[in-house]
Design a protein around this motif. Structure first.
Motif, mmCIF file in Angstrom:
data_model
loop_
_atom_site.group_PDB
_atom_site.id
_atom_site.type_symbol
_atom_site.label_atom_id
_atom_site.label_comp_id
_atom_site.label_asym_id
_atom_site.label_seq_id
_atom_site.Cartn_x
_atom_site.Cartn_y
_atom_site.Cartn_z
ATOM 1 N N LEU A 153 37.070 25.835 39.998
ATOM 2 C CA LEU A 153 37.253 27.276 39.810
ATOM 3 C C LEU A 153 38.005 27.841 41.006
ATOM 4 C CD1 LEU A 153 33.488 27.974 38.934
ATOM 5 C CD2 LEU A 153 35.326 27.522 37.296
ATOM 6 N N THR A 154 39.016 28.662 40.749
ATOM 7 C CA THR A 154 39.721 29.316 41.858
ATOM 8 C C THR A 154 39.921 30.795 41.535
ATOM 9 O OG1 THR A 154 41.935 28.851 40.981
ATOM 10 C CG2 THR A 154 41.011 27.212 42.480
ATOM 11 N N ALA A 155 39.934 31.604 42.575
ATOM 12 C CA ALA A 155 40.218 33.029 42.472
ATOM 13 C C ALA A 155 40.887 33.413 43.786
ATOM 14 C CB ALA A 155 38.937 33.821 42.255
ATOM 15 N N PRO A 156 41.524 34.580 43.858
ATOM 16 C CA PRO A 156 42.258 34.914 45.078
ATOM 17 C C PRO A 156 41.440 34.718 46.371
ATOM 18 C CG PRO A 156 42.814 36.494 43.390
ATOM 19 C CD PRO A 156 41.762 35.586 42.797
ATOM 20 N N MET A 186 33.595 25.173 27.615
ATOM 21 C CA MET A 186 32.981 26.332 26.949
ATOM 22 C C MET A 186 32.059 27.088 27.903
ATOM 23 S SD MET A 186 32.173 25.280 22.980
ATOM 24 C CE MET A 186 31.668 23.576 23.165
ATOM 25 N N VAL A 187 31.313 26.345 28.724
ATOM 26 C CA VAL A 187 30.396 26.992 29.683
ATOM 27 C C VAL A 187 31.211 27.802 30.692
ATOM 28 C CG1 VAL A 187 28.726 26.602 31.543
ATOM 29 C CG2 VAL A 187 28.558 25.290 29.412
ATOM 30 N N ALA A 188 32.274 27.187 31.233
ATOM 31 C CA ALA A 188 33.093 27.907 32.220
ATOM 32 C C ALA A 188 33.829 29.073 31.552
ATOM 33 C CB ALA A 188 34.089 26.950 32.880
ATOM 34 N N GLY A 189 34.314 28.857 30.325
ATOM 35 C CA GLY A 189 35.021 29.925 29.599
ATOM 36 C C GLY A 189 34.114 31.105 29.296
ATOM 37 N N GLY A 190 32.871 30.814 28.893
ATOM 38 C CA GLY A 190 31.904 31.886 28.613
ATOM 39 C C GLY A 190 31.578 32.676 29.869
ATOM 40 N N ALA A 191 31.401 31.964 30.979
ATOM 41 C CA ALA A 191 31.112 32.637 32.256
ATOM 42 C C ALA A 191 32.311 33.469 32.700
ATOM 43 C CB ALA A 191 30.756 31.605 33.322
ATOM 44 N N LYS A 192 33.503 32.941 32.453
ATOM 45 C CA LYS A 192 34.726 33.673 32.801
ATOM 46 C C LYS A 192 34.774 35.014 32.072
ATOM 47 C CE LYS A 192 39.782 33.047 32.392
ATOM 48 N NZ LYS A 192 40.332 33.220 33.733
ATOM 49 N N ARG A 193 34.427 34.995 30.775
ATOM 50 C CA ARG A 193 34.424 36.251 30.008
ATOM 51 C C ARG A 193 33.386 37.230 30.548
ATOM 52 N NH1 ARG A 193 35.397 32.780 25.879
ATOM 53 N NH2 ARG A 193 33.189 32.557 25.368
ATOM 54 N N LEU A 194 32.176 36.721 30.822
ATOM 55 C CA LEU A 194 31.106 37.593 31.325
ATOM 56 C C LEU A 194 31.470 38.190 32.686
ATOM 57 C CD1 LEU A 194 28.011 35.388 30.340
ATOM 58 C CD2 LEU A 194 28.607 37.609 29.356
ATOM 59 N N LEU A 195 32.060 37.364 33.557
ATOM 60 C CA LEU A 195 32.428 37.857 34.891
ATOM 61 C C LEU A 195 33.621 38.807 34.817
ATOM 62 C CD1 LEU A 195 31.837 34.642 36.985
ATOM 63 C CD2 LEU A 195 30.749 36.855 37.389
ATOM 64 N N SER A 196 34.505 38.556 33.850
ATOM 65 C CA SER A 196 35.667 39.418 33.682
ATOM 66 C C SER A 196 35.232 40.837 33.304
ATOM 67 C CB SER A 196 36.593 38.831 32.615
ATOM 68 O OG SER A 196 37.697 39.662 32.401
ATOM 69 N N GLN A 236 32.739 42.226 34.400
ATOM 70 C CA GLN A 236 32.297 42.856 35.653
ATOM 71 C C GLN A 236 33.479 43.063 36.611
ATOM 72 O OE1 GLN A 236 29.115 40.505 37.401
ATOM 73 N NE2 GLN A 236 28.252 40.070 35.393
ATOM 74 N N GLY A 237 34.689 42.788 36.128
ATOM 75 C CA GLY A 237 35.868 43.028 36.957
ATOM 76 C C GLY A 237 36.221 41.879 37.881
ATOM 77 N N PHE A 238 35.624 40.702 37.612
ATOM 78 C CA PHE A 238 35.902 39.568 38.475
ATOM 79 C C PHE A 238 36.578 38.451 37.683
ATOM 80 C CE2 PHE A 238 34.834 35.527 40.395
ATOM 81 C CZ PHE A 238 35.331 35.736 41.668
ATOM 82 N N ASP A 239 37.803 38.089 38.056
ATOM 83 C CA ASP A 239 38.563 37.077 37.310
ATOM 84 C C ASP A 239 38.753 35.800 38.116
ATOM 85 O OD1 ASP A 239 39.253 38.397 34.803
ATOM 86 O OD2 ASP A 239 40.243 39.852 36.121
ATOM 87 N N PHE A 240 38.566 34.654 37.464
ATOM 88 C CA PHE A 240 38.877 33.386 38.130
ATOM 89 C C PHE A 240 39.693 32.485 37.210
ATOM 90 C CE2 PHE A 240 34.611 32.644 36.281
ATOM 91 C CZ PHE A 240 34.811 31.471 35.591
ATOM 92 N N ASP A 241 40.354 31.503 37.801
ATOM 93 C CA ASP A 241 41.106 30.502 37.042
ATOM 94 C C ASP A 241 40.299 29.207 36.961
ATOM 95 O OD1 ASP A 241 43.459 31.946 36.463
ATOM 96 O OD2 ASP A 241 44.130 31.679 38.526
#
Lengths: 153, 153
Positions: free
Chosen positions: B48-51, B95-105, B107-112
């Motif tokens: 997982l990466t984010a700025p 799917m687990v990482a994708g689901g978490a990505k949506r939930l965190l998004s 909350q305004g937090f995006d990761f790759d």
């Protein structure tokens, strides 16, 4: 996947090994077959992301080679894969990815690295879940083999 | 590491399991100790990466649970961990990482996300090489345990 993306990782692994442990690695022919798995006793993994690309890198050591690398790099003799050896493989994985990042950056291509993960367990197998093919490059040394796998899509 | 980053991954894993295989997972107490490793027979990893952040996620199954998940999710009975089971674990990890990505998004937090890697091998152990602590959450089911590990720094 283009050779220009593979060579920096291969060069970086050979540099890290010769610089840090004085062990020379000789690459064998890269393989592209999807069904071939790297098999080894300890593996370092790192995820790679870029705006239009994602991938993963793994470096898998045979036990004898990783213990010899520990001896030559850190000056410690270990009989088995333990926490110290695991941490060294994590560092090597970061160094390999970091070296490739620098080489690719010089070509104008930048990627981000995730944190490394190290897995240990005799004869584990690895499968990169990429839509594209996975490149597997075995490297020989006087002390055993290491397998570099790169998947980019 | 803040709970607000952990819960989306835990929620996502429980959702994926109950939706895809109808297997209910019951989380046990999260552990923060660095020296505790997840131990299992098959693991999916994703970087997982984010700025301002990087990390890694692993989902480690005991053999019995992963074979039962295969049976309930795909409708196929397998006696051992093979290429089909490995691919399913890669999909679950995404799917687990994708689901978490949506939930965190939300909350305004995006990761790759990088591409997933799956490791199989009896009783392998995992160590996330993060400067921060690693959160390990064991989850129970009627068919065995799964271990969720998250490292972010």
């Amino acid at each position: 996947m283009k050779t220009e993306f593979i060579n920096p990782f291969l060069t970086s692994l050979m540099n890290v090994s010769s610089t840090m442990s004085t062990i020379q690695l000789t690459p064998k022919k890269p393989m592209l077959k999807k069904e071939i798995y790297a098999k080894g006793d300890i593996s370092g993994f790192i995820g790679l992301t870029a705006p239009n690309l994602k991938g993963s890198l793994s470096v898998t050591f045979e036990k004898n080679l990783v213990l010899m690398t520990m001896e030559k790099m850190v000056g410690e003799v270990h009989q088995n894969i333990n926490a110290d050896v695991i941490d060294m493989v994590g560092e090597i994985t970061s160094m390999v990815a970091g070296g490739a990042k620098r080489l690719l950056s010089e070509q104008g291509f930048d990627f981000d690295m995730a944190t490394p993960i190290v897995v240990s367990g005799e004869n584990h197998t690895i499968r990169h879940q990429s839509k594209d093919k996975v490149v597997l490059i075995p490297l020989n040394s006087d002390y055993g083999c290491v397998f570099l796998e790169i998947s980019l899509e």
